[in-house]
Design an enzyme around this catalytic site. Structure first.
Site, PDB file in Angstrom:
ATOM      1  N   ASN A   1      33.954  49.903  29.273  1.00 46.30           N
ATOM      2  CA  ASN A   1      33.982  49.551  30.542  1.00 46.30           C
ATOM      3  C   ASN A   1      35.368  48.904  30.831  1.00 46.30           C
ATOM      4  OD1 ASN A   1      34.065  47.896  33.057  1.00 46.30           O
ATOM      5  ND2 ASN A   1      31.704  48.243  32.982  1.00 46.30           N
TER       6      ASN A   1
ATOM      7  N   HIS B   1      37.475  45.180  33.875  1.00 44.71           N
ATOM      8  CA  HIS B   1      38.428  44.068  33.934  1.00 44.71           C
ATOM      9  C   HIS B   1      40.012  44.223  33.968  1.00 44.71           C
ATOM     10  CE1 HIS B   1      35.067  41.398  33.853  1.00 44.71           C
ATOM     11  NE2 HIS B   1      34.516  41.966  32.865  1.00 44.71           N
TER      12      HIS B   1
ATOM     13  N   HIS C   1      32.983  50.786  37.370  1.00 42.11           N
ATOM     14  CA  HIS C   1      32.132  50.435  38.342  1.00 42.11           C
ATOM     15  C   HIS C   1      32.872  50.314  39.701  1.00 42.11           C
ATOM     16  CE1 HIS C   1      28.719  47.284  39.808  1.00 42.11           C
ATOM     17  NE2 HIS C   1      29.046  48.346  40.899  1.00 42.11           N
TER      18      HIS C   1
ATOM     19  N   ARG D   1      32.764  49.107  42.880  1.00 42.45           N
ATOM     20  CA  ARG D   1      31.958  48.104  43.962  1.00 42.45           C
ATOM     21  C   ARG D   1      32.312  48.499  45.468  1.00 42.45           C
ATOM     22  NH1 ARG D   1      29.784  43.785  40.690  1.00 42.45           N
ATOM     23  NH2 ARG D   1      28.968  42.961  42.218  1.00 42.45           N
TER      24      ARG D   1
ATOM     25  N   ARG E   1      36.512  45.354  44.319  1.00 47.74           N
ATOM     26  CA  ARG E   1      37.291  43.877  43.792  1.00 47.74           C
ATOM     27  C   ARG E   1      37.877  44.398  42.517  1.00 47.74           C
ATOM     28  NH1 ARG E   1      32.198  40.550  41.519  1.00 47.74           N
ATOM     29  NH2 ARG E   1      31.707  40.616  43.841  1.00 47.74           N
TER      30      ARG E   1
ATOM     31  N   GLU F   1      29.556  53.621  37.486  1.00 46.00           N
ATOM     32  CA  GLU F   1      28.597  52.749  37.846  1.00 46.00           C
ATOM     33  C   GLU F   1      28.784  52.580  39.470  1.00 46.00           C
ATOM     34  OE1 GLU F   1      29.079  49.112  35.886  1.00 46.00           O
ATOM     35  OE2 GLU F   1      28.382  50.076  33.773  1.00 46.00           O
TER      36      GLU F   1
ATOM     37  N   THR G   1      27.020  42.252  37.483  1.00 45.02           N
ATOM     38  CA  THR G   1      25.665  42.755  37.788  1.00 45.02           C
ATOM     39  C   THR G   1      24.754  42.135  37.051  1.00 45.02           C
ATOM     40  OG1 THR G   1      26.696  44.886  37.635  1.00 45.02           O
ATOM     41  CG2 THR G   1      24.503  44.748  37.784  1.00 45.02           C
TER      42      THR G   1
ATOM     43  N   GLU H   1      19.446  52.541  31.527  1.00 48.79           N
ATOM     44  CA  GLU H   1      20.418  51.471  30.681  1.00 48.79           C
ATOM     45  C   GLU H   1      19.764  50.134  30.843  1.00 48.79           C
ATOM     46  OE1 GLU H   1      24.571  51.410  31.185  1.00 48.79           O
ATOM     47  OE2 GLU H   1      24.827  49.510  30.765  1.00 48.79           O
TER      48      GLU H   1
ATOM     49  N   HIS I   1      25.445  44.860  28.914  1.00 48.17           N
ATOM     50  CA  HIS I   1      25.888  43.741  30.031  1.00 48.17           C
ATOM     51  C   HIS I   1      25.756  42.515  28.934  1.00 48.17           C
ATOM     52  CE1 HIS I   1      26.021  40.959  33.110  1.00 48.17           C
ATOM     53  NE2 HIS I   1      26.384  41.937  33.561  1.00 48.17           N
TER      54      HIS I   1
HETATM   55  N1  PXP Z   1      26.609  48.045  31.871  1.00 48.65           N
HETATM   56  C1  PXP Z   1      26.328  47.809  33.293  1.00 48.65           C
HETATM   57  C2  PXP Z   1      25.446  48.720  34.183  1.00 48.65           C
HETATM   58  C3  PXP Z   1      27.201  46.899  33.835  1.00 48.65           C
HETATM   59  O1  PXP Z   1      27.123  46.696  35.178  1.00 48.65           O
HETATM   60  C4  PXP Z   1      28.147  46.274  33.202  1.00 48.65           C
HETATM   61  C5  PXP Z   1      28.964  45.123  33.726  1.00 48.65           C
HETATM   62  O2  PXP Z   1      29.866  46.148  34.708  1.00 48.65           O
HETATM   63  C6  PXP Z   1      28.031  46.597  31.744  1.00 48.65           C
HETATM   64  C7  PXP Z   1      27.416  47.437  31.244  1.00 48.65           C
HETATM   65  C8  PXP Z   1      29.201  45.675  31.012  1.00 48.65           C
HETATM   66  O3  PXP Z   1      28.799  44.406  30.781  1.00 48.65           O
HETATM   67  P1  PXP Z   1      30.000  43.429  30.125  1.00 48.65           P
HETATM   68  O4  PXP Z   1      31.201  43.637  30.774  1.00 48.65           O
HETATM   69  O5  PXP Z   1      29.416  42.018  30.138  1.00 48.65           O
HETATM   70  O6  PXP Z   1      30.114  44.118  28.868  1.00 48.65           O
END
Ligand code: PXP
Length: 245
Positions: free
Chosen positions: A11, A14, A47, A49, A53, A74, A105, A155, A194
């Site tokens: 992901n 960030h 993601h 959003r 952001r 996402e 999330t 998921e 997550h």
């Molecule tokens: N899976 C989903 C559905 C999420 O919303 C997120 C956060 O955007 C993640 C995985 C990844 O989470 P983390 O950044 O805490 O690894």
């Protein structure tokens, strides 16, 4: 994928968060995605959003044309996002709940409470050739609602597991194990994610029914000090080492 192997979706949200902090071009989520792929990521997760952001619409378009692996988008199940996803046609969409004030999330999608809306979204996306996953808490009733809604995958939200310690963490892991088994038994593809990091990933990667983990924060945080390719390689090593033979 080989039996016994497990996929890593990286992901990159960030990276976009950092870019947006100054409103310029750097660091570039595209470069992060390509480096992650080169280091062994099996897919790239982003993601988009509602408040934009971090990831922007342009990122989605640019990444769609550039990724060599799979794009997992996402998003919330809103009319506007569904329009966009049907236009972009990512390989996969993960439907997530979204609240403007949240830092990330915070909980799973309550599929039970909005089954008709989610079923309609699943049908629309699946009809466009997009594989749909629902981000749910590891609860049997939500798994069963996901099946009824027509999702291909779930998921499982690992946030409660990641945030707990000791007996609480063991109990949260047991809920994930049971939900993964139940979901796979219902014919769903099972992902998880997550809050997973280098310390807590292995017990989740060891769950036989789980075939993909989506990880962001821990990888980008590690990347600041060691570089993204090294972070991806180390996470994949830990995940694969935990797999049952
Ligand atoms: N899976 C989903 C559905 C999420 O919303 C997120 C956060 O955007 C993640 C995985 C990844 O989470 P983390 O950044 O805490 O690894």
């Amino acid at each position: 994928m080989n039996p016994g192997s497990i996929a890593l979706g990286v992901n990159i949200d960030h990276v976009a968060t950092l870019r947006q902090a100054r409103g310029g071009h750097s660091p570039d989520p595209l470069l992060a995605a390509l480096l992650a792929e080169q280091a062994g990521a099996d897919g790239i997760t982003l993601h988009l959003r509602e408040d934009r952001r971090h990831i922007q619409d342009r990122d989605v378009q640019v990444l769609r044309g550039a990724l060599q692996t799979r794009m997992n988008l996402e998003m919330a199940a809103t009319t506007a996002m569904l329009e966009l996803a049907v236009g972009v046609r990512p390989d996969a969409v993960c439907l997530v709940p979204e609240r403007r004030a949240e830092l990330t999330t915070e909980g799973g999608l309550d599929v039970l409470a909005q089954e008709a809306t989610i079923a309609e979204a699943c049908q629309r996306l699946t009809g466009a050739g997009v594989r749909v996953a629902l981000f749910i808490d590891p609860e049997p009733a939500q798994v069963e609602a996901a099946v009824r809604a027509g999702a291909a995958a779930v998921e499982l939200h690992t946030g409660a597991y990641a945030g707990a310690r000791g007996a609480g963490q063991a109990a949260a892991l047991a809920r994930l194990v049971a939900a993964a088994r139940h979901a796979a038994g219902c014919g769903l593809i099972v992902h998880a994610g997550h809050g997973l990091d280098f310390h807590n990933v292995q017990p989740v990667a060891a769950i036989p029914a789980v075939v993909e983990l989506n990880i962001g924060h821990a990888l980008i945080a590690r990347a600041i000090f060691s570089g993204l390719p090294a972070a991806v390689v180390e996470m994949k090593r830990l995940m694969q080492a935990a797999r049952p033979a």
